[in-house]
Design a protein around this motif. Sequence first.
Motif, mmCIF file in Angstrom:
data_model
loop_
_atom_site.group_PDB
_atom_site.id
_atom_site.type_symbol
_atom_site.label_atom_id
_atom_site.label_comp_id
_atom_site.label_asym_id
_atom_site.label_seq_id
_atom_site.Cartn_x
_atom_site.Cartn_y
_atom_site.Cartn_z
ATOM 1 N N ALA A 56 41.452 6.323 25.760
ATOM 2 C CA ALA A 56 40.653 6.644 24.575
ATOM 3 C C ALA A 56 39.480 7.510 24.994
ATOM 4 O O ALA A 56 38.944 7.373 26.089
ATOM 5 C CB ALA A 56 40.153 5.366 23.910
ATOM 6 N N LEU A 57 39.075 8.410 24.106
ATOM 7 C CA LEU A 57 37.939 9.299 24.343
ATOM 8 C C LEU A 57 36.945 9.179 23.202
ATOM 9 O O LEU A 57 37.332 9.163 22.036
ATOM 10 C CB LEU A 57 38.398 10.756 24.418
ATOM 11 C CG LEU A 57 39.112 11.215 25.678
ATOM 12 C CD1 LEU A 57 39.686 12.598 25.462
ATOM 13 C CD2 LEU A 57 38.181 11.222 26.848
ATOM 14 N N ASN A 58 35.672 9.094 23.542
ATOM 15 C CA ASN A 58 34.583 9.169 22.571
ATOM 16 C C ASN A 58 33.724 10.364 22.947
ATOM 17 O O ASN A 58 34.038 11.098 23.873
ATOM 18 C CB ASN A 58 33.753 7.883 22.597
ATOM 19 C CG ASN A 58 34.551 6.680 22.137
ATOM 20 O OD1 ASN A 58 35.464 6.797 21.342
ATOM 21 N ND2 ASN A 58 34.216 5.524 22.676
ATOM 22 N N ASP A 59 32.600 10.549 22.239
ATOM 23 C CA ASP A 59 31.717 11.656 22.565
ATOM 24 C C ASP A 59 31.141 11.532 23.971
ATOM 25 O O ASP A 59 31.040 12.522 24.686
ATOM 26 C CB ASP A 59 30.568 11.746 21.550
ATOM 27 C CG ASP A 59 31.065 12.213 20.191
ATOM 28 O OD1 ASP A 59 32.147 12.840 20.134
ATOM 29 O OD2 ASP A 59 30.373 11.952 19.193
ATOM 30 N N GLU A 60 30.746 10.326 24.373
ATOM 31 C CA GLU A 60 30.103 10.142 25.667
ATOM 32 C C GLU A 60 30.894 9.270 26.636
ATOM 33 O O GLU A 60 30.613 9.273 27.826
ATOM 34 C CB GLU A 60 28.713 9.537 25.479
ATOM 35 C CG GLU A 60 27.746 10.463 24.788
ATOM 36 C CD GLU A 60 26.342 9.896 24.744
ATOM 37 O OE1 GLU A 60 26.090 8.873 25.406
ATOM 38 O OE2 GLU A 60 25.509 10.486 24.056
ATOM 39 N N GLU A 71 41.637 -2.238 31.775
ATOM 40 C CA GLU A 71 40.946 -1.049 31.283
ATOM 41 C C GLU A 71 39.464 -1.137 31.600
ATOM 42 O O GLU A 71 38.885 -2.226 31.603
ATOM 43 C CB GLU A 71 41.135 -0.904 29.773
ATOM 44 C CG GLU A 71 42.553 -0.585 29.366
ATOM 45 C CD GLU A 71 42.685 -0.336 27.877
ATOM 46 O OE1 GLU A 71 41.749 -0.644 27.122
ATOM 47 O OE2 GLU A 71 43.743 0.167 27.469
ATOM 48 N N ILE A 72 38.868 0.016 31.886
ATOM 49 C CA ILE A 72 37.426 0.093 32.088
ATOM 50 C C ILE A 72 36.881 1.204 31.208
ATOM 51 O O ILE A 72 37.606 2.123 30.825
ATOM 52 C CB ILE A 72 37.051 0.352 33.562
ATOM 53 C CG1 ILE A 72 37.635 1.682 34.064
ATOM 54 C CG2 ILE A 72 37.474 -0.801 34.449
ATOM 55 C CD1 ILE A 72 37.145 2.072 35.444
ATOM 56 N N GLU A 73 35.617 1.099 30.882
ATOM 57 C CA GLU A 73 34.946 2.131 30.106
ATOM 58 C C GLU A 73 33.957 2.833 31.021
ATOM 59 O O GLU A 73 33.225 2.189 31.761
ATOM 60 C CB GLU A 73 34.230 1.512 28.908
ATOM 61 C CG GLU A 73 33.663 2.540 27.956
ATOM 62 C CD GLU A 73 33.102 1.908 26.694
ATOM 63 O OE1 GLU A 73 32.674 2.663 25.816
ATOM 64 O OE2 GLU A 73 33.080 0.671 26.597
ATOM 65 N N ALA A 74 33.956 4.156 30.979
ATOM 66 C CA ALA A 74 33.085 4.936 31.852
ATOM 67 C C ALA A 74 32.503 6.103 31.069
ATOM 68 O O ALA A 74 33.038 6.518 30.043
ATOM 69 C CB ALA A 74 33.863 5.452 33.050
ATOM 70 N N HIS A 75 31.401 6.628 31.562
ATOM 71 C CA HIS A 75 30.785 7.805 30.961
ATOM 72 C C HIS A 75 31.645 9.022 31.291
ATOM 73 O O HIS A 75 32.231 9.104 32.366
ATOM 74 C CB HIS A 75 29.365 7.993 31.505
ATOM 75 C CG HIS A 75 28.520 8.860 30.645
ATOM 76 N ND1 HIS A 75 28.538 10.229 30.743
ATOM 77 C CD2 HIS A 75 27.654 8.558 29.661
ATOM 78 C CE1 HIS A 75 27.695 10.737 29.861
ATOM 79 N NE2 HIS A 75 27.148 9.737 29.181
ATOM 80 N N ARG A 76 31.724 9.963 30.387
ATOM 81 C CA ARG A 76 32.585 11.135 30.604
ATOM 82 C C ARG A 76 32.118 11.992 31.771
ATOM 83 O O ARG A 76 32.902 12.701 32.381
ATOM 84 C CB ARG A 76 32.638 11.990 29.341
ATOM 85 C CG ARG A 76 33.475 11.357 28.251
ATOM 86 C CD ARG A 76 33.561 12.228 27.055
ATOM 87 N NE ARG A 76 34.508 13.322 27.309
ATOM 88 C CZ ARG A 76 35.154 13.953 26.364
ATOM 89 N NH1 ARG A 76 34.969 13.639 25.115
ATOM 90 N NH2 ARG A 76 35.983 14.921 26.663
ATOM 91 N N ASN A 77 30.840 11.932 32.113
ATOM 92 C CA ASN A 77 30.318 12.758 33.198
ATOM 93 C C ASN A 77 30.776 12.310 34.581
ATOM 94 O O ASN A 77 30.563 13.021 35.551
ATOM 95 C CB ASN A 77 28.791 12.793 33.166
ATOM 96 C CG ASN A 77 28.273 13.627 32.030
ATOM 97 O OD1 ASN A 77 29.002 14.412 31.437
ATOM 98 N ND2 ASN A 77 27.010 13.458 31.703
ATOM 99 N N VAL A 78 31.356 11.117 34.708
ATOM 100 C CA VAL A 78 31.772 10.646 36.025
ATOM 101 C C VAL A 78 33.192 11.061 36.374
ATOM 102 O O VAL A 78 33.693 10.713 37.440
ATOM 103 C CB VAL A 78 31.605 9.118 36.180
ATOM 104 C CG1 VAL A 78 30.176 8.707 36.012
ATOM 105 C CG2 VAL A 78 32.505 8.363 35.235
#
Length: 113
Positions: A56-60, A71-78
Amino acid sequence: MNIAQLLPIILLVLVFYLFIIRPQGKRRREFLDMQGKTTVGSRVMLTSGIFGTVNALNDETLTLEIAPGVEIEAHRNVVAKIVEPAAITDDAPVDDAPVREADQRPLDEDGKA
């Protein structure tokens, strides 16, 4: 002031631009392009070295599946890079060495063959 006195400063600014500012801008553009290409289903590597598939993708943020059901959630910048699937070739070495009888003997009580 004489132009000869300003020439070293002008050259210093030019060298600074060519070797520091310009390459940094190029890396930034490549990073933003790579982030734009990240889609659901892409296999990515994070800056920490964790590999996963984007679910899944969100804005950030993005959600990565790093193992089946995990599953893990991470910031897109990483996201460090998008990993291309490795092509499977028939050139891979195969271990077809015959097994000796001595290798198949059962172990005794002391764990020796």
